[in-house]
Design a protein around this motif. Sequence first.
Motif: not given
Length: 294
Positions: A99-128
Amino acid sequence: MWNARLVSSVVWGSVVSIVLCQSVNAARSQDYTPEQFVSVLNGLGYAVPLDARIDDPRVQQAIRDFQIQFRLPVDGTLNNPTQDRAADIVKTLQSALNRTLKPSPQLPATQFYGRQTEAAVKLFQQQNRLPATGIATLETRQRLNDILSDAEPRQPTNPANSPVTNPPRSQLTIYSEAQIKAILTGFGYDINPQASLSDPPTVRAIRDLQRIYGLSETGAIDRATEEKFSSVMRNLRNNLRVILRSNFAIAQYYDEATRTAVRQFQSRYGLRVNGIADLAVRSRIDTEARRPRG
């Protein structure tokens, strides 16, 4: 199954829930393997290395802290409520990033903290302008929560004609008043140690910590607040023990031994030596606790 992530780690202590308007399915889709759950703990900011075994004392302590944090059965095992709560937190984080990142990373709603989630968190941190670690630190989750909260209409904090009420009376079950005030002072708040917990500066300090850790901002010490203080303190002392390589006891109090250990940490890392673990110092302690040690 995805491979474990190799990241440098940072912050935190303790897990903060992200506030979303839409609920996320809490139930996990499958049981976690030990490696997957360690990755979740690491990704949410607990002081555990990715290659640690599930029976590692640091992992066992992190699981117990997680269980205390979310008022789950505390046994240090991957019981069903613990796995379900972890799955809910990760899914909520992924939804918030979508909901927050632009463009949205379209992460699947999974229970795992994998590479996609890590990359999205890193992008959010860079943008902020946050440390880009890929780990959902306290600071990162708080910033994410602030952005989502700002996007939603807010009710006035004190609407016209609404009476101003005092915060609910504290019912201490874990700490004494003196121990609560010692934690507040140890975390850098300017309060009067001789005053009651209803003293305005003390109420403001409690409310600020409740905000930081995602609790109801009452300004009073309820059970959830005491449990959060206990979890944060145990995590802090465990991190100091790891960094200082000492037999420092993992306890829930900000006592003289804690101040001494904080001073040692501050001296070692060129910080102002005052024995106070404010948010910046606690974040630095979390960061250093995660670094590989020979």
